[in-house]
Design an enzyme around this catalytic site. Structure first.
Site, PDB file in Angstrom:
ATOM      1  N   GLU A 101       8.081  -8.864   2.033  1.00 47.62           N
ATOM      2  CA  GLU A 101       7.167  -9.708   1.280  1.00 47.62           C
ATOM      3  C   GLU A 101       7.124  -9.186  -0.144  1.00 47.62           C
ATOM      4  O   GLU A 101       7.624  -9.806  -1.058  1.00 47.62           O
ATOM      5  CB  GLU A 101       5.807  -9.544   1.959  1.00 47.62           C
ATOM      6  N   LYS A 137     -11.734   9.079   4.657  1.00 48.84           N
ATOM      7  CA  LYS A 137     -12.975   9.584   4.064  1.00 48.84           C
ATOM      8  C   LYS A 137     -13.186  11.062   4.381  1.00 48.84           C
ATOM      9  O   LYS A 137     -14.175  11.451   5.034  1.00 48.84           O
ATOM     10  CB  LYS A 137     -14.173   8.746   4.546  1.00 48.84           C
ATOM     11  N   GLY A 182       0.799  -1.214   0.000  1.00 53.18           N
ATOM     12  CA  GLY A 182       0.000   0.000   0.000  1.00 53.18           C
ATOM     13  C   GLY A 182       0.833   1.265   0.000  1.00 53.18           C
ATOM     14  O   GLY A 182       2.056   1.256   0.112  1.00 53.18           O
ATOM     15  N   ASN A 193      -9.056  -6.039   1.996  1.00 52.26           N
ATOM     16  CA  ASN A 193      -8.162  -6.909   1.231  1.00 52.26           C
ATOM     17  C   ASN A 193      -7.944  -8.259   1.902  1.00 52.26           C
ATOM     18  O   ASN A 193      -8.078  -9.303   1.295  1.00 52.26           O
ATOM     19  CB  ASN A 193      -6.802  -6.232   1.046  1.00 52.26           C
TER      20      ASN A 193
HETATM   21  C1  LIG Z   1      -4.955  -1.352   5.469  1.00 51.58           C
HETATM   22  C2  LIG Z   1      -4.800  -1.103   3.973  1.00 51.58           C
HETATM   23  C3  LIG Z   1      -6.161  -1.330   3.292  1.00 51.58           C
HETATM   24  C4  LIG Z   1      -4.333   0.350   3.778  1.00 51.58           C
HETATM   25  O1  LIG Z   1      -4.017   0.579   2.448  1.00 51.58           O
HETATM   26  P1  LIG Z   1      -3.257   1.923   1.977  1.00 51.58           P
HETATM   27  O2  LIG Z   1      -3.326   1.943   0.494  1.00 51.58           O
HETATM   28  O3  LIG Z   1      -1.924   2.003   2.571  1.00 51.58           O
HETATM   29  O4  LIG Z   1      -4.070   3.061   2.717  1.00 51.58           O
HETATM   30  P2  LIG Z   1      -5.202   4.101   2.303  1.00 51.58           P
HETATM   31  O5  LIG Z   1      -5.170   5.139   3.381  1.00 51.58           O
HETATM   32  O6  LIG Z   1      -5.066   4.517   0.906  1.00 51.58           O
HETATM   33  O7  LIG Z   1      -6.559   3.304   2.514  1.00 51.58           O
HETATM   34  C5  LIG Z   1      -7.108   2.429   1.564  1.00 51.58           C
HETATM   35  C6  LIG Z   1      -8.625   2.611   1.585  1.00 51.58           C
HETATM   36  O8  LIG Z   1      -9.158   2.344   2.896  1.00 51.58           O
HETATM   37  C7  LIG Z   1      -9.951   3.463   3.341  1.00 51.58           C
HETATM   38  N1  LIG Z   1      -9.835   3.574   4.784  1.00 51.58           N
HETATM   39  C8  LIG Z   1      -8.715   3.861   5.492  1.00 51.58           C
HETATM   40  N2  LIG Z   1      -8.991   3.898   6.795  1.00 51.58           N
HETATM   41  C9  LIG Z   1     -10.292   3.605   6.935  1.00 51.58           C
HETATM   42  C10 LIG Z   1     -11.160   3.485   8.059  1.00 51.58           C
HETATM   43  N3  LIG Z   1     -10.712   3.638   9.296  1.00 51.58           N
HETATM   44  N4  LIG Z   1     -12.452   3.193   7.848  1.00 51.58           N
HETATM   45  C11 LIG Z   1     -12.932   3.033   6.593  1.00 51.58           C
HETATM   46  N5  LIG Z   1     -12.143   3.116   5.487  1.00 51.58           N
HETATM   47  C12 LIG Z   1     -10.839   3.410   5.667  1.00 51.58           C
HETATM   48  C13 LIG Z   1      -9.359   4.641   2.629  1.00 51.58           C
HETATM   49  O9  LIG Z   1     -10.282   5.692   2.589  1.00 51.58           O
HETATM   50  C14 LIG Z   1      -9.061   4.048   1.279  1.00 51.58           C
HETATM   51  O10 LIG Z   1     -10.308   3.952   0.610  1.00 51.58           O
HETATM   52  P3  LIG Z   1     -10.427   4.165  -0.966  1.00 51.58           P
HETATM   53  O11 LIG Z   1      -9.677   3.006  -1.570  1.00 51.58           O
HETATM   54  O12 LIG Z   1     -11.890   4.103  -1.183  1.00 51.58           O
HETATM   55  O13 LIG Z   1      -9.796   5.479  -1.201  1.00 51.58           O
HETATM   56  C15 LIG Z   1      -3.746  -2.068   3.350  1.00 51.58           C
HETATM   57  O14 LIG Z   1      -2.485  -1.746   3.858  1.00 51.58           O
HETATM   58  C16 LIG Z   1      -4.050  -3.509   3.666  1.00 51.58           C
HETATM   59  O15 LIG Z   1      -4.853  -4.153   3.007  1.00 51.58           O
HETATM   60  N6  LIG Z   1      -3.408  -4.090   4.694  1.00 51.58           N
HETATM   61  C17 LIG Z   1      -3.665  -5.444   5.165  1.00 51.58           C
HETATM   62  C18 LIG Z   1      -2.733  -6.452   4.571  1.00 51.58           C
HETATM   63  C19 LIG Z   1      -1.315  -6.161   4.878  1.00 51.58           C
HETATM   64  O16 LIG Z   1      -0.977  -5.429   5.785  1.00 51.58           O
HETATM   65  N7  LIG Z   1      -0.444  -6.739   4.093  1.00 51.58           N
HETATM   66  C20 LIG Z   1       0.935  -6.385   4.203  1.00 51.58           C
HETATM   67  C21 LIG Z   1       1.744  -7.432   4.793  1.00 51.58           C
HETATM   68  S1  LIG Z   1       3.209  -7.485   3.858  1.00 51.58           S
END
Ligand SMILES: CC(C)(COP(=O)(O)OP(=O)(O)OC[C@H]1O[C@@H](n2cnc3c(N)ncnc32)[C@H](O)[C@@H]1OP(=O)(O)O)[C@@H](O)C(=O)NCCC(=O)NCCS
Ligand SMILES: CC(C)(COP(=O)(O)OP(=O)(O)OC[C@H]1O[C@@H](n2cnc3c(N)ncnc32)[C@H](O)[C@@H]1OP(=O)(O)O)[C@@H](O)C(=O)NCCC(=O)NCCS
Lengths: 508, 508
Positions: free
Chosen positions: A288, A402, A265, A378
């Site tokens: 990873e 948001k 991300g 995810n």
């Molecule tokens: C948590 C995760 C979704 C964040 O992704 P990111 O791209 O770094 O962060 P962003 O701030 O862009 O958030 C992604 C989306 O989640 C939404 N979001 C973030 N915090 C939120 C919350 N508290 N409540 C609701 N939605 C939320 C954002 O608005 C964004 O939405 P959009 O796609 O509609 O714009 C992502 O890191 C993930 O799937 N992690 C779990 C798996 C993982 O950690 N793997 C790595 C191990 S190597």
């Protein structure tokens, strides 16, 4: 042209069209496909499956390394090919099918999937479909830009389809290190003692008799969807850098830090990128997915070595890195995700793990997967493999989402992926809370003061004060603990007065 | 008499009274004491500390292996000696002090405490107080009925007080296997490949110059508070046995099963005890605390070898086992808890981990620590070390508590210690749910049907039906998810009509 890619000549007769190869896959089968964070997925056979599903009933269990590129998860979900899907995905259309109950999604620690298959607690895998740059003289399969679960899929499956991708540079050969743990209970230690330890083979060893079809493809990996650093992610990186400097001063870290892992991300990529402008040097990664930031750190002379399970780059970076692969290769290894994420190795090396939260609570519990406690984003991915076993487990997020209507710091997380026990630091653009050695009541004060957005800070303090009056090791006003999420669902906002936090005020 | 116990003669001059030794401990210090699940704790010095606190200000951070016997945690809590306490406890008086916020309790995975001390992310430990059967000619400390964190405390502390307990049989010498992992990032693999692997020394190696005082004691360990099996725990054991038999039939387990771990408490002990009347044989244990059931299995000829970190027995069993120690010794090892619980070893050996929940939810998330989501019971202990890395992770609990007024199967757990990802089976006296490879919606149906008490089944089904209507990967009626706990707090019951489930009806 594919003659030099299929080096074992008796296999060349197996070259068929994607449609023909896909016909080996029958309704109801379990299929293991290559692909990890949009890198190195089989590209042609899944498209042929989606096509076939238009005219005949076809539902499969699809297991991959992690997420697929080229909109394959979207295409397969929309063609209703997926009955079950594991262990990770990140596609909006598939997400929708999962959340409406059409696709049964099994969200798993990425190191565990093949362990469960190997011990036959899941599976069996009927067919493996693996993207490769080459098949060696011995019939070994050389993966492309990811290893993921490909090696175990090929070894465990009854039949293997290989997609030879001519667009993937032949120079990828030699990058991979394929090591498969022996069966339990007679397993030996995994002999990795540093990110650069090479312990296996540069190809996946399979009985060539199992290779049932070869498909020639040319489609490129899709580029990463990661956004460039912004003011907030830069602030997060800044807080973390300051913390690392403090640890160096205290003698708990050296300027080489410890091997780094960074999650998928935008935020994790930005944090790693932030290390370029720091005094840290001779860094290593044991991670990873290797994103743009890995190569930026190489180019900046900051990084000595990087071990991962895939390479996932932006379009621009892809153009630069892939032709230069021979130059980077001696400082890179791609491993099976079971090994890149293995608890044994993560704990041994003493990794600094940096992963992303959707939200965390005032006690430091983390939700990385479920929006509003119910809807899958995810999946947990490898975050648990790293956070549980890390030397230092860091979680980052922006303090609001948001347009500020959602606070990422809440009284109680609506879903727990990582418990307070597995979280050492939480960081937002507002600040950092060092939770090591603290009891829940101490953590709450620190998290509210250091990490919460000012627009939500008073409401959190008020909640905590009223919870304290009730007592307990982890005080809560239990009937109100999830009320912020209930309100969000009802009103589209966690704010009392939604107008008070606008995108505008947040940007300022 | 203590001459043969303090074999290094120049240390014999260090023998002092407990009061004198305790004077080395100053207000504000961090003290590491031996003791693990009521076994092998230092007994005299903590009593002297409690006594001293009557007349002078004295607050310390107390770190142990796990819980202490002889009401020491109670005595220390009531004397207000404890400012901070980690990583585990199980005493009602201390629990009260923790829950009212007087004692800051840090609830930790038991394998991690010394890792944090070693890397100086916690600590430093000023003084270690270690119960021993002997000090060797080299000055090595031979622990008694537990190893716990004693070895690292003694190695890391500035000074060491040794309590030589003359009532602990000298035959304990030779039982222990002290191995300390090297510093990171240059750590080597831990060379354990079977429960019986011996990889270290039979004593704790310390610089004899650090030994600052020796106290002679004679108090026995307190006996375990575990209750004998009853109809419900026997039913739980029965369901699990049936499951194991099924796995053997499927060829996924042999009749030797895999190395077994069983958590603390009445239920886990009963489940293990239940294996006596089964066809399984040549079993091994790689566990944390060895309870009565371990020796019952030895005596029944079912168990080949047991590795643990402590021996905690009922009064009756104690009388039989300790004099017979020489006979059991060749089939027993006691290790540092870092090693008995190490993720690396647990994953490698492929352990079947059986731990206890206070409650679990319809999706298989586990709460083992927080009553009503807020009040600490004991702590997570080693359950996370095992559950995360196990070959098969089992959680057991009775389907109801508090005379049936509490359902142990709830819509959403009020606190998460183990996430759905770390839970393969849940078992109550009602039945077993095999969650392997299932998505949350599939798990919910199985858990409600197989594990919930009939008195709560309809209410759970009703909740799940209404949650489903809202959609999501893990459906919830978020504003109602914790309402069962809120109700319990308000009305003392989770039942709509409390009268309908009485102790009577449950017993029938
Ligand atoms: C948590 C995760 C979704 C964040 O992704 P990111 O791209 O770094 O962060 P962003 O701030 O862009 O958030 C992604 C989306 O989640 C939404 N979001 C973030 N915090 C939120 C919350 N508290 N409540 C609701 N939605 C939320 C954002 O608005 C964004 O939405 P959009 O796609 O509609 O714009 C992502 O890191 C993930 O799937 N992690 C779990 C798996 C993982 O950690 N793997 C790595 C191990 S190597
Ligand atoms: C969970 C745990 C408390 C259960 O202990 P146990 O002795 O096997 O089980 P019991 O059914 O006797 O329960 C103990 C108490 O919890 C209460 N309890 C059980 N379920 C409850 C629930 N859902 N809500 C409230 N109280 C509950 C019981 O009524 C009992 O109370 P009492 O002491 O006032 O009688 C205990 O196993 C534990 O602390 N586990 C966490 C640590 C761990 O697993 N370590 C092992 C790793 S090696």
């Amino acid at each position: 042209m594919h003659q030099d890619r299929v080096r074992r000549s008796d296999l060349r007769d197996l070259v068929v069209s994607a449609e023909e190869a896909a016909r080996l896959i029958k309704d109801g089968m379990t299929v293991g496909m290559s692909g990890f964070t949009r890198a190195g997925e089989a590209k042609a056979v899944p498209m042929a499956l989606a096509e076939r599903a238009r005219t005949e009933p076809l539902k499969i269990t699809l297991i991959t390394g992690a997420s697929l590129g080229n909109d394959l998860d979207k295409t397969l979900a929309e063609a209703h090919v997926l009955a079950r899907r594991l262990p990770f995905q990140s596609d909006p259309a598939l997400r929708k099918a999962i959340n409406n109950g059409e696709v049964m999604f099994i969200d798993q620690h990425l190191s565990e999937t093949v362990e469960l298959l190997r011990s036959r607690q899941m599976g069996p895998v009927d067919i493996a479909v693996i993207e490769a740059v080459a098949i060696t003289e011995e019939g070994g399969i050389v993966p492309t830009t990811s290893v993921g679960n490909s090696a175990s899929f090929a070894i465990l499956a009854e039949k293997v389809i290989v997609e030879i991708n001519l667009s993937q540079p032949a120079a990828l050969e030699g990058l991979h290190d394929i090591y498969i743990p022996t069966h339990r209970p007679a397993r030996e230690p995994i002999p990795i003692v540093a990110p650069q330890s090479r312990i296996g083979l540069p190809f996946i060893p399979v009985d060539p008799g199992k290779i049932a079809a070869i498909v020639i493809t040319t489609k490129l990996d899709s580029s990463s969807s990661v956004l460039p650093p912004d003011a907030e992610t830069r602030a997060i990186a800044g807080h973390l850098t300051e913390f690392f400097l403090h640890e160096v001063k205290k003698g708990r870290l050296t300027e080489r830090l410890q091997p780094l892992q960074a999650g998928i991300g935008t935020i994790a990529n930005a944090v790693l990128h932030g290390l370029i402008d720091t005094p840290f040097h001779n860094l290593t990664m044991y991670s990873e997915v290797l994103q743009d930031s890995t190569f930026d750190l190489f180019d900046a002379g900051k990084l000595d070595f990087a071990s991962g399970s895939s390479i996932t780059l932006s379009a621009a970076k892809y153009q630069v890195v892939l032709p230069e692969l021979p130059r980077y290769k001696q400082r890179l290894i791609l491993r099976p995700q079971e090994i890149s994420n293995h608890p044994e190795v993560v704990r041994r090396l003493g990794i600094i793990g940096i992963n992303t939260a959707l939200e965390f609570d005032i006690y430091g519990n983390i939700n990385s997967t479920h929006v509003g406690g119910t809807h899958m984003m995810n999946g947990i991915g490898g975050s648990g493999d790293f956070a549980r076993n890390a030397y230092l487990s860091v979680f980052v997020t922006k303090s609001t989402a948001k347009d500020g209507f959602v606070s990422s710091v809440v009284p109680m997380v609506s879903h727990v992926d990582h418990t307070e026990h597995d979280v050492d630091l939480v960081v937002t653009e507002i600040g950092l809370a060092d939770l090591r050695g603290l009891a829940p009541r101490e953590r709450a004060r620190l998290i509210i003061a250091n990490c919460a957005h000012p627009a939500y800070r008073d409401a959190l303090s008020d909640y905590y004060r009223r919870a304290l009056a009730r007592g307990g090791h982890t005080p809560h006003v239990i009937e109100e603990a999830l009320s912020w999420h209930a309100k969000l669902r009802e009103c589209g906002s966690m704010q009392s007065e939604p107008a008070s936090v606008s995108a505008q005020s947040l940007a300022g």
